[in-house]
Scaffold this active site. Structure first.
Site, PDB file in Angstrom:
ATOM      1  N   GLN A  88      -3.235   3.639 -72.953  1.00 57.51           N
ATOM      2  CA  GLN A  88      -4.033   2.426 -72.892  1.00 57.51           C
ATOM      3  C   GLN A  88      -3.231   1.151 -73.207  1.00 57.51           C
ATOM      4  O   GLN A  88      -3.597   0.077 -72.752  1.00 57.51           O
ATOM      5  CB  GLN A  88      -5.231   2.550 -73.837  1.00 57.51           C
ATOM      6  CG  GLN A  88      -6.225   3.592 -73.358  1.00 57.51           C
ATOM      7  CD  GLN A  88      -7.433   3.711 -74.286  1.00 57.51           C
ATOM      8  OE1 GLN A  88      -7.418   4.460 -75.240  1.00 57.51           O
ATOM      9  NE2 GLN A  88      -8.475   2.950 -74.016  1.00 57.51           N
TER      10      GLN A  88
ATOM     11  N   ARG B 177      -3.590   4.075 -86.338  1.00 61.65           N
ATOM     12  CA  ARG B 177      -3.745   5.305 -85.570  1.00 61.65           C
ATOM     13  C   ARG B 177      -3.284   5.042 -84.134  1.00 61.65           C
ATOM     14  O   ARG B 177      -3.887   4.241 -83.428  1.00 61.65           O
ATOM     15  CB  ARG B 177      -5.206   5.752 -85.581  1.00 61.65           C
ATOM     16  CG  ARG B 177      -5.505   6.949 -84.699  1.00 61.65           C
ATOM     17  CD  ARG B 177      -6.972   7.365 -84.816  1.00 61.65           C
ATOM     18  NE  ARG B 177      -7.287   8.516 -84.001  1.00 61.65           N
ATOM     19  CZ  ARG B 177      -7.881   8.467 -82.801  1.00 61.65           C
ATOM     20  NH1 ARG B 177      -8.245   7.308 -82.286  1.00 61.65           N
ATOM     21  NH2 ARG B 177      -8.125   9.569 -82.128  1.00 61.65           N
TER      22      ARG B 177
ATOM     23  N   HIS C 176      -3.655  12.183 -76.734  1.00 66.41           N
ATOM     24  CA  HIS C 176      -4.779  11.317 -76.350  1.00 66.41           C
ATOM     25  C   HIS C 176      -4.744  11.229 -74.819  1.00 66.41           C
ATOM     26  O   HIS C 176      -4.525  10.175 -74.236  1.00 66.41           O
ATOM     27  CB  HIS C 176      -4.661   9.942 -77.016  1.00 66.41           C
ATOM     28  CG  HIS C 176      -5.949   9.163 -77.073  1.00 66.41           C
ATOM     29  ND1 HIS C 176      -6.467   8.658 -78.242  1.00 66.41           N
ATOM     30  CD2 HIS C 176      -6.813   8.781 -76.106  1.00 66.41           C
ATOM     31  CE1 HIS C 176      -7.598   8.000 -77.994  1.00 66.41           C
ATOM     32  NE2 HIS C 176      -7.828   8.055 -76.701  1.00 66.41           N
TER      33      HIS C 176
ATOM     34  N   GLU D 299     -10.659  14.138 -78.970  1.00 69.23           N
ATOM     35  CA  GLU D 299     -11.881  14.360 -78.203  1.00 69.23           C
ATOM     36  C   GLU D 299     -11.822  15.527 -77.212  1.00 69.23           C
ATOM     37  O   GLU D 299     -11.883  15.331 -75.984  1.00 69.23           O
ATOM     38  CB  GLU D 299     -12.272  13.075 -77.457  1.00 69.23           C
ATOM     39  CG  GLU D 299     -12.492  11.898 -78.399  1.00 69.23           C
ATOM     40  CD  GLU D 299     -13.056  10.666 -77.701  1.00 69.23           C
ATOM     41  OE1 GLU D 299     -13.060  10.636 -76.467  1.00 69.23           O
ATOM     42  OE2 GLU D 299     -13.482   9.733 -78.400  1.00 69.23           O
TER      43      GLU D 299
ATOM     44  N   ASN E 156     -15.059  10.442 -83.682  1.00 72.89           N
ATOM     45  CA  ASN E 156     -15.202   9.180 -82.953  1.00 72.89           C
ATOM     46  C   ASN E 156     -16.664   9.008 -82.590  1.00 72.89           C
ATOM     47  O   ASN E 156     -17.264   9.910 -81.994  1.00 72.89           O
ATOM     48  CB  ASN E 156     -14.400   9.201 -81.645  1.00 72.89           C
ATOM     49  CG  ASN E 156     -12.906   9.299 -81.880  1.00 72.89           C
ATOM     50  OD1 ASN E 156     -12.442   9.170 -83.014  1.00 72.89           O
ATOM     51  ND2 ASN E 156     -12.156   9.512 -80.813  1.00 72.89           N
TER      52      ASN E 156
ATOM     53  N   TYR F 251     -19.639   5.943 -81.276  1.00 71.93           N
ATOM     54  CA  TYR F 251     -19.892   4.553 -80.886  1.00 71.93           C
ATOM     55  C   TYR F 251     -21.375   4.234 -80.774  1.00 71.93           C
ATOM     56  O   TYR F 251     -21.802   3.130 -81.024  1.00 71.93           O
ATOM     57  CB  TYR F 251     -19.262   4.273 -79.513  1.00 71.93           C
ATOM     58  CG  TYR F 251     -17.751   4.276 -79.505  1.00 71.93           C
ATOM     59  CD1 TYR F 251     -17.023   5.468 -79.442  1.00 71.93           C
ATOM     60  CD2 TYR F 251     -17.044   3.084 -79.550  1.00 71.93           C
ATOM     61  CE1 TYR F 251     -15.644   5.468 -79.436  1.00 71.93           C
ATOM     62  CE2 TYR F 251     -15.648   3.073 -79.534  1.00 71.93           C
ATOM     63  CZ  TYR F 251     -14.958   4.269 -79.477  1.00 71.93           C
ATOM     64  OH  TYR F 251     -13.587   4.260 -79.468  1.00 71.93           O
TER      65      TYR F 251
ATOM     66  N   GLU G 207     -12.615   6.688 -84.726  1.00 72.65           N
ATOM     67  CA  GLU G 207     -12.898   5.576 -83.808  1.00 72.65           C
ATOM     68  C   GLU G 207     -14.345   5.149 -83.952  1.00 72.65           C
ATOM     69  O   GLU G 207     -15.241   6.001 -84.020  1.00 72.65           O
ATOM     70  CB  GLU G 207     -12.704   5.978 -82.331  1.00 72.65           C
ATOM     71  CG  GLU G 207     -11.278   6.114 -81.887  1.00 72.65           C
ATOM     72  CD  GLU G 207     -11.171   6.527 -80.411  1.00 72.65           C
ATOM     73  OE1 GLU G 207     -12.095   6.249 -79.619  1.00 72.65           O
ATOM     74  OE2 GLU G 207     -10.151   7.142 -80.075  1.00 72.65           O
TER      75      GLU G 207
END
Ligand code: GBH
Length: 491
Positions: A26, A84, A129, A174, A316, A318, A388
């Site tokens: 990313q 991280r 990741h 994940e 993680n 959200y 996250e």
């Protein structure tokens, strides 16, 4: 409790692990710098730009391959204790095998780690990741059991090169996303779009690969290097849509499929997949004419070997879904067979919840509390790090909705702490705007803005960066803190 007259604000524990996060594909760019190999994301974005919202790729992105010193400066400004980040497998091992190791790749991460340590920031390194070397994908990727020794080789190299300086490791970011979104549907790379079978093979191999790496760490490195190693799972909180027994059961079942698939084998007392998952998939497979369950079985020895292989539970999270039982109809979202059909849960969101820059992400602060309490109950209160949490928008420096998100979510983390949840840290996603996978550059999660039109990729702190820094510095939420944008530096 949230007014300026609050003389006795609640504080986070003294040693609470504040952090910010990013991931290699990313932010790094430098997709073919030096001898870096091709990853499944390079391959997918180059060959299928139509799969990405703005047809973009991570070839340059925030260009952290060149601006890592500035990144560390930002992490330092934020007053966090940990950064991280993840390592790109093909940057270190271009073809995925030990026959070719990239000195330039190792130098890059080594310098980054040293720079963090120079500022007294603890590196928290994710080994995977989502950047699989494309060559390994051509062998079937995570569906091929060969991935187990290969991932172990890669992990060993990381421990040899960086283990003396890295105290917090996570193996895989994940797994649910890696397996279901990579193999079950046409979503994340490699976008197999083959529902109901390969995702479970992926999960099976991934769990074994994770366990082998943790065993290797414990047997050969941990004593000398003194760190800890966990894994990061992900889920939305699954809120029953109504108080009916069916919806409450759907909520528990959804959590067992999303979190338990990987959480139960590692963190539960008995190990193995959750019984609900085993039974449902076995029965449905039979009904569907398969000669055995599409969910592979572990041997007794394998169950024992996987159980307990994490020093902490990374999560993680959200947002929240409202869940209700599925009527099992065959449809685009629930093909037979498929993970969704096996899980048998319909998800929705309340249109009244505050939105964000991402369709899937609605603000529901209490969800993080409910999830932390569920993990506490389900797995006997393991140490948890929220690896996250954060919110997107479509850009801009005056990101007050992001400030509200952090204040409100963190307030519920405090509630969970008060109610006995063993939460050890909170890592904000993300340090800076970056390549948002399928959303390309259309969604921004950063505390820092990145100017993607500037060849230097100038980074500028948003309002939220100043607020988050203030929280980390004072160890509490200050609802009245309203910094201005005028100051160039965060103070
Ligand atoms: C995180 O995953 C990633 O770890 C991180 O790299 C990423 O930047 C961050 O999300 C923000 O996107 O489109 O309805 O199928 C979070 C878990 C689960 C969030 C799947 C996106 C897509 C839902 N992700 N979800 S949907």
């Amino acid at each position: 409790v949230t007014s300026s007259f609050d003389l006795n604000p609640r504080h986070f524990p003294k040693d609470f692990l504040w952090g910010v996060g990013s991931s290699s594909y990313q932010i790094e760019g430098g997709w073919n710098a030096d001898d870096k190999g091709e990853s499944i994301w390079d391959y997918m974005t180059h060959n299928h730009p139509e799969k990405i919202a703005d047809r973009s790729n991570g070839d340059i992105s925030s260009d952290s391959y060149h601006h890592w010193r500035r990144d560390v400066q930002m992490v330092h400004e934020l007053h966090v204790k940990t950064y991280r980040f993840s390592i790109s497998w093909p940057r270190i091992m271009p073809g995925g095998y030990m026959n070719q190791v990239s000195t330039a790749g190792i130098k890059y991460y080594s310098a980054l780690i040293d720079e963090l340590l120079h500022y007294n920031i603890t590196p928290m390194v994710t080994m995977y990741h989502w950047e699989l070397p494309q060559r390994l994908q051509e062998l079937g990727g995570w569906t091929n059991p060969e991935i187990i020794p290969l991932f172990k080789d890669y992990a060993r190299l990381l421990l040899e090169m960086f283990g003396d300086r890295v105290q917090i490791w996570t193996t895989i970011n994940e797994p649910w996303h890696v397996c279901e979104h990579g193999y079950g549907v046409d979503y994340m790379a490699p976008a197999y779009n083959y529902p109901g079978i390969p995702a479970y093979l992926c999960g099976h191999n991934l769990l074994k690969a994770h366990a082998e790496v943790v065993h290797m760490y414990r047997a050969e490195y941990k004593k000398r290097q003194g760190g800890r190693m966990g894994i990061t799972l992900d889920t939305s909180w699954m809120e029953p849509k109504s108080n009916s027994p069916e919806d409450r059961e759907a909520s528990q079942r959804a959590l067992e499929f999303y979190v338990g698939w990987f959480g139960h084998p590692i963190f539960s007392t008995h190990g193995n997949y959750p019984a609900t998952m085993v039974d449902r998939i076995r029965n449905l497979s039979k009904e569907q004419g398969f000669s055995r369950s599409r969910l592979p079985e572990f041997t007794k020895e394998e169950i024992q070997r996987i159980r307990g292989t994490a020093d902490f539970f990374g999560i993680n999270t959200y947002t929240t879904s409202l869940v209700t039982s599925n009527d099992h109809n065959n449809s685009a979202k629930f093909p037979i067979p498929s993970f969704n059909h096996d899980m048998g849960v319909v998800e929705s969101q309340d249109p009244n919840w505050t939105g964000s820059g991402s369709v899937w992400l609605k603000v529901y602060p209490k969800g993080i509390y409910n999830l932390l309490m569920w993990i506490k109950k389900e797995y006997n209160n393991p140490p948890v790090i929220v690896t996250e949490s954060g919110v997107s928008d479509r850009g801009g420096l005056e990101d007050y909705p992001r400030v509200d998100y952090y204040n409100q979510y963190l307030n519920f983390v405090l509630d969970a702490l008060e109610d006995g949840a063993n939460v050890q840290g909170y890592i904000a996603w993300s340090l800076m705007d970056s390549y948002e996978w399928k959303a390309g550059f259309t969604e921004k999660f950063g505390l820092y803005h990145v100017d993607f039109n500037d060849p230097q990729r100038k980074r500028t702190p948003k309002i939220s960066a100043r607020v988050f820094a203030h929280i980390c510095k004072t160890n509490r939420i200050d609802w009245n803190y309203r910094p201005s944008l005028n100051e160039e530096q965060i103070t």
